[in-house]
Design a protein around this motif. Structure first.
Motif, short mmCIF file in Angstrom:
data_model
loop_
_atom_site.label_atom_id
_atom_site.label_comp_id
_atom_site.label_asym_id
_atom_site.label_seq_id
_atom_site.Cartn_x
_atom_site.Cartn_y
_atom_site.Cartn_z
N CYS A 33 0.86 -1.18 0.00
CA CYS A 33 0.00 0.00 0.00
C CYS A 33 0.90 1.23 0.00
N PHE A 34 0.81 2.02 -1.06
CA PHE A 34 1.65 3.21 -1.20
C PHE A 34 0.79 4.46 -1.08
N TYR A 35 1.15 5.36 -0.19
CA TYR A 35 0.49 6.66 -0.05
C TYR A 35 1.22 7.62 -0.97
N VAL A 36 0.53 8.16 -1.98
CA VAL A 36 1.18 8.96 -3.01
C VAL A 36 0.52 10.34 -3.12
N THR A 37 1.18 11.23 -3.83
CA THR A 37 0.63 12.57 -4.05
C THR A 37 0.03 12.65 -5.44
N GLY A 38 -0.76 13.69 -5.68
CA GLY A 38 -1.40 13.87 -6.97
C GLY A 38 -2.88 13.55 -6.89
N HIS A 39 -3.47 13.17 -8.02
CA HIS A 39 -4.91 12.88 -8.07
C HIS A 39 -5.26 11.58 -7.34
N THR A 40 -4.34 10.67 -7.26
CA THR A 40 -4.53 9.40 -6.57
C THR A 40 -3.94 9.49 -5.17
N ASP A 41 -4.65 8.95 -4.19
CA ASP A 41 -4.17 9.00 -2.81
C ASP A 41 -3.35 7.77 -2.43
N PHE A 42 -3.80 6.60 -2.88
CA PHE A 42 -3.10 5.35 -2.56
C PHE A 42 -3.03 4.47 -3.80
N ILE A 43 -1.98 3.68 -3.88
CA ILE A 43 -1.88 2.62 -4.87
C ILE A 43 -1.71 1.32 -4.08
N LEU A 44 -2.59 0.36 -4.39
CA LEU A 44 -2.57 -0.92 -3.70
C LEU A 44 -2.13 -2.02 -4.64
N ILE A 45 -1.38 -2.95 -4.13
CA ILE A 45 -1.06 -4.18 -4.85
C ILE A 45 -1.75 -5.29 -4.08
N ILE A 46 -2.66 -5.98 -4.78
CA ILE A 46 -3.55 -6.94 -4.15
C ILE A 46 -3.39 -8.30 -4.83
N THR A 47 -3.47 -9.37 -4.03
CA THR A 47 -3.52 -10.71 -4.59
C THR A 47 -4.87 -11.33 -4.26
N SER A 48 -5.31 -12.22 -5.14
CA SER A 48 -6.60 -12.85 -4.93
C SER A 48 -6.68 -14.15 -5.72
N GLN A 49 -7.38 -15.12 -5.20
CA GLN A 49 -7.63 -16.36 -5.91
C GLN A 49 -8.59 -16.12 -7.07
N ASN A 50 -9.55 -15.21 -6.89
CA ASN A 50 -10.57 -14.93 -7.89
C ASN A 50 -10.68 -13.42 -8.05
N MET A 51 -10.04 -12.86 -9.07
CA MET A 51 -10.03 -11.40 -9.27
C MET A 51 -11.42 -10.83 -9.48
N LEU A 52 -12.30 -11.53 -10.20
CA LEU A 52 -13.63 -11.01 -10.47
C LEU A 52 -14.44 -10.84 -9.19
N LYS A 53 -14.18 -11.66 -8.18
CA LYS A 53 -14.87 -11.56 -6.91
C LYS A 53 -14.56 -10.24 -6.20
N ASN A 54 -13.36 -9.69 -6.40
CA ASN A 54 -12.95 -8.48 -5.70
C ASN A 54 -13.23 -7.20 -6.46
#
Length: 56
Positions: A33-54
């Motif tokens: 989880c990266f807290y960044v500046t600009g139009h976006t506040d955070f960038i997340l890197i997520i893992t999941s068994q089923n991407m469509l579920k999330n």
């Protein structure tokens, strides 16, 4: 692996940002989880068994 951007609708207060960071620490799918500046506040890197579920 999924990359996601998180934007707060209103200017986030320090309490809101700290609360979000703590929730991300407790979420086992969030690998980074990266807290960044600009139009976006955070960038997340997520893992999941089923991407469509999330995707909402």
């Amino acid at each position: 692996m999924l990359y996601n951007q998180v934007n707060f609708i209103k200017q986030g207060s320090t309490a809101n940002i700290d609360s979000f960071k703590k929730r991300m620490l407790d979420c086992e799918q969030v690998q980074q989880c990266f807290y960044v500046t600009g139009h976006t506040d955070f960038i997340l890197i997520i893992t999941s068994q089923n991407m469509l579920k999330n995707v909402k």
